[in-house]
Design a protein around this motif. Structure first.
Motif: not given
Length: 95
Positions: A7-29, A47-51
């Motif tokens: 989706q194109a719209h997520y709350s800033q808090t929700e998006l940051e929760l997932y993306l900023l807690n992702a590690t280098a061993q994770d991936a985001v698509v 700022r996301c550590h995941a690929s």
């Protein structure tokens, strides 16, 4: 873990929760309308550590190729690459 955003719209808090807690061993698509996040939320993705990846077909369908900066954190992948990522990363969460 594999995180997929469709989706194109997520709350800033929700998006940051997932993306900023992702590690280098994770991936985001980012796929479907989620590819718009590569433009709208580039600072959070940087700022996301995941690929981080965007599905090429969805970028092309929305004519966004020219809008993505060359030095963007996200890389474009094919559908076959997406399948390979889904085989490599687990568990998976679709948002």
């Amino acid at each position: 873990m594999l995180y997929t955003f469709s989706q194109a719209h997520y709350s800033q808090t929700e998006l940051e929760l997932y993306l900023l807690n992702a590690t280098a061993q994770d991936a985001v698509v980012l796929w479907q309308d989620g590819v718009l996040l590569a433009l709208k939320q580039a600072d959070v993705l940087a700022r996301c550590h995941a690929s981080c990846f965007v599905l090429e077909n969805d970028i092309l369908a929305r004519n966004l190729t020219a809008l993505l900066p060359n030095d963007a954190k996200v890389r474009s992948i094919s559908l076959a690459d997406f399948v390979a990522l889904s085989e490599q990363y687990f568990p998976q969460i679709a948002l």
